[in-house]
Design a protein around this motif. Structure first.
Motif, PDB file in Angstrom:
ATOM      1  N   ARG A 102       0.753  -1.060   0.245  1.00  0.00           N
ATOM      2  CA  ARG A 102      -0.092  -0.130   0.001  1.00  0.00           C
ATOM      3  C   ARG A 102       0.682   1.405   0.153  1.00  0.00           C
ATOM      4  NH1 ARG A 102      -3.574   1.825   5.164  1.00  0.00           N
ATOM      5  NH2 ARG A 102      -1.557   2.516   5.892  1.00  0.00           N
ATOM      6  N   LEU A 103       1.906   1.273   0.538  1.00  0.00           N
ATOM      7  CA  LEU A 103       3.010   2.322   0.772  1.00  0.00           C
ATOM      8  C   LEU A 103       3.312   2.786  -0.697  1.00  0.00           C
ATOM      9  CD1 LEU A 103       4.353   4.138   2.628  1.00  0.00           C
ATOM     10  CD2 LEU A 103       6.405   2.478   2.693  1.00  0.00           C
ATOM     11  N   TYR A 104       3.645   2.030  -1.751  1.00  0.00           N
ATOM     12  CA  TYR A 104       3.817   2.289  -2.922  1.00  0.00           C
ATOM     13  C   TYR A 104       2.922   2.211  -4.037  1.00  0.00           C
ATOM     14  CZ  TYR A 104       9.038   2.328  -1.095  1.00  0.00           C
ATOM     15  OH  TYR A 104       9.863   2.694  -0.266  1.00  0.00           O
ATOM     16  N   ARG A 105       1.843   1.346  -3.768  1.00  0.00           N
ATOM     17  CA  ARG A 105       1.003   1.085  -4.769  1.00  0.00           C
ATOM     18  C   ARG A 105      -0.505   1.569  -4.326  1.00  0.00           C
ATOM     19  NH1 ARG A 105       4.647   1.519  -7.283  1.00  0.00           N
ATOM     20  NH2 ARG A 105       5.939  -0.192  -8.683  1.00  0.00           N
ATOM     21  N   GLY A 106      -0.850   1.589  -3.159  1.00  0.00           N
ATOM     22  CA  GLY A 106      -2.194   1.936  -2.811  1.00  0.00           C
ATOM     23  C   GLY A 106      -2.937   0.774  -2.223  1.00  0.00           C
ATOM     24  N   TYR A 109      -3.840  -2.793  -4.403  1.00  0.00           N
ATOM     25  CA  TYR A 109      -2.837  -3.499  -4.688  1.00  0.00           C
ATOM     26  C   TYR A 109      -2.341  -4.360  -3.307  1.00  0.00           C
ATOM     27  CZ  TYR A 109      -2.212  -1.794  -9.477  1.00  0.00           C
ATOM     28  OH  TYR A 109      -2.501  -1.453 -10.843  1.00  0.00           O
ATOM     29  N   GLY A 110      -2.485  -3.575  -2.169  1.00  0.00           N
ATOM     30  CA  GLY A 110      -2.265  -4.246  -0.880  1.00  0.00           C
ATOM     31  C   GLY A 110      -3.120  -5.327  -0.678  1.00  0.00           C
ATOM     32  N   ALA A 111      -4.309  -5.047  -0.754  1.00  0.00           N
ATOM     33  CA  ALA A 111      -5.152  -5.828  -0.452  1.00  0.00           C
ATOM     34  C   ALA A 111      -5.079  -7.296  -1.512  1.00  0.00           C
ATOM     35  CB  ALA A 111      -6.506  -5.732  -0.538  1.00  0.00           C
ATOM     36  N   ALA A 112      -4.962  -6.907  -2.708  1.00  0.00           N
ATOM     37  CA  ALA A 112      -4.455  -8.026  -3.596  1.00  0.00           C
ATOM     38  C   ALA A 112      -3.368  -8.931  -3.467  1.00  0.00           C
ATOM     39  CB  ALA A 112      -4.388  -7.471  -5.150  1.00  0.00           C
ATOM     40  N   ALA A 113      -2.252  -8.475  -2.837  1.00  0.00           N
ATOM     41  CA  ALA A 113      -0.935  -8.963  -2.424  1.00  0.00           C
ATOM     42  C   ALA A 113      -1.055  -9.893  -1.367  1.00  0.00           C
ATOM     43  CB  ALA A 113       0.198  -7.987  -2.122  1.00  0.00           C
ATOM     44  N   SER A 114      -1.880  -9.220  -0.306  1.00  0.00           N
ATOM     45  CA  SER A 114      -2.172 -10.195   0.971  1.00  0.00           C
ATOM     46  C   SER A 114      -3.336 -11.340   0.489  1.00  0.00           C
ATOM     47  CB  SER A 114      -3.004  -9.263   1.929  1.00  0.00           C
ATOM     48  OG  SER A 114      -2.149  -8.371   2.368  1.00  0.00           O
ATOM     49  N   VAL A 115      -4.010 -11.331  -0.515  1.00  0.00           N
ATOM     50  CA  VAL A 115      -4.919 -12.196  -0.789  1.00  0.00           C
ATOM     51  C   VAL A 115      -4.221 -13.525  -1.508  1.00  0.00           C
ATOM     52  CG1 VAL A 115      -6.908 -12.926  -2.147  1.00  0.00           C
ATOM     53  CG2 VAL A 115      -7.183 -10.760  -0.601  1.00  0.00           C
ATOM     54  N   LEU A 116      -3.292 -12.878  -2.410  1.00  0.00           N
ATOM     55  CA  LEU A 116      -2.575 -13.894  -3.431  1.00  0.00           C
ATOM     56  C   LEU A 116      -1.616 -14.595  -2.326  1.00  0.00           C
ATOM     57  CD1 LEU A 116      -1.775 -11.642  -6.183  1.00  0.00           C
ATOM     58  CD2 LEU A 116      -3.154 -13.686  -6.293  1.00  0.00           C
ATOM     59  N   LEU A 117      -1.060 -13.912  -1.462  1.00  0.00           N
ATOM     60  CA  LEU A 117      -0.123 -14.822  -0.602  1.00  0.00           C
ATOM     61  C   LEU A 117      -0.859 -15.637   0.336  1.00  0.00           C
ATOM     62  CD1 LEU A 117       2.594 -15.194   0.974  1.00  0.00           C
ATOM     63  CD2 LEU A 117       2.200 -13.192   2.272  1.00  0.00           C
TER      64      LEU A 117
END
Length: 294
Positions: A102-106, A109-117
């Motif tokens: 979220r710090l760099y992409r909003g 994108y932060g939520a998407a990265a967490s869900v993918l992981l």
């Protein structure tokens, strides 16, 4: 703000815990990983006043055993309870990933990265296993996030917190100590990219403060928890004991093991290489730390 941090953590933790409890049989699986048994035995022996590194053989730092022992003292010996404890650190790790992206992409994108992981092949299984890997990664990822937050606002609080968290990570799993020189180099390298003299001179001092926080917390844990066994703790991580004196080999067994790991975590490897490719092609120098970590 503090309220925003709390709400975002509760949201991530609540969704992940609900999904894990519904989709994964935490109560009915005897063993998620062979290392679970070793970790549990070490913690139970330490609970019975056996001495770590003297009477209990261990090739890892002490904080993981101390955390598990403290949980057992509070809530009793329960494998299910300990797996719930590990889910807390798993949620902490996902939250750290969310904050970092979220710090760099909003936030999207932060939520998407967490869900993918969270729904990657091995994460759900490992995230509920009673091992020190997930707490170490949670502390380390939060430490990296606060180091990058410092680069955005140049405040000492996130910087010192980053060093302290990386020290706690290194005390859960020794391999995470490899991130320490990467963070230091990242802080020093960023100083050369600043146009103003005041900001350029800030980063060497920041690296020194970060190193002081890291070493202070790391040594503090050793002195506080192992006042009588400091020499045994140091011996446990000598090259001879850890087998580092042996020359690494790429024999058939090693290649087979690596291929097995790649097959299990292929989606994570694909995402990692995709991220590295994006950073290098777009010449995003401020994000080179991520490529080095991959």
């Amino acid at each position: 703000t503090g309220r925003g941090y709390l709400l975002s953590f509760l949201a991530v933790a609540g969704v992940f815990a609900a999904a894990a409890l519904v989709l994964f049989p935490l109560q009915h699986v005897f063993e998620f990983d062979p290392s679970e048994g070793y970790t549990l035995i070490q913690s139970l022996l330490y609970l019975k006043d056996y001495s770590l590194y003297d009477q209990i053989l261990s090739d890892q730092p002490p904080l993981g055993a101390f955390l598990l022992t403290a949980w057992i003292q509070l809530f009793g010996v329960s494998l299910y309870g300990l797996r719930i404890f590990m889910l807390f650190f798993s949620a902490l790790l996902l939250w750290a990933v969310y904050l970092g992206v979220r710090l760099y992409r909003g936030p999207l994108y932060g939520a998407a990265a967490s869900v993918l992981l969270a729904f990657s092949y091995n994460y759900l299984r490992l995230s509920s296993s009673v091992m020190t890997d997930i707490p170490a990664l949670a502390f380390a990822t939060l430490g990296v996030y606060f180091a990058h937050l410092f680069k955005e606002n140049l405040r000492e609080g996130p910087l010192l917190l980053s060093g302290a968290l990386l020290a706690l990570a290194a005390h859960c799993k020794s391999i995470t100590a490899a991130l320490a020189p990467l963070v230091l180099l990242d802080l020093l390298a960023l100083g050369f990219q600043q146009s103003e003299e005041r900001e350029r001179s800030c980063f060497p001092l920041a690296a020194a403060l970060w190193a002081a926080a890291f070493l202070g917390v790391y040594l503090g844990v050793v002195i506080f928890f192992l006042p009588e066994n400091i020499d045994l703790f140091l011996q446990a991580f000598s090259p001879k004991v850890m087998g580092l004196e042996k020359k690494p080999s790429l024999g058939p067994e090693t290649v087979t093991t690596l291929m097995r790991w790649f097959r299990k975590d292929y989606e994570m490897i694909i995402m990692a290489f995709a991220g590295m490719f994006h950073i290098v092609v777009r010449d995003r120098r401020r994000e080179m730390f991520h490529a080095a970590w991959f």
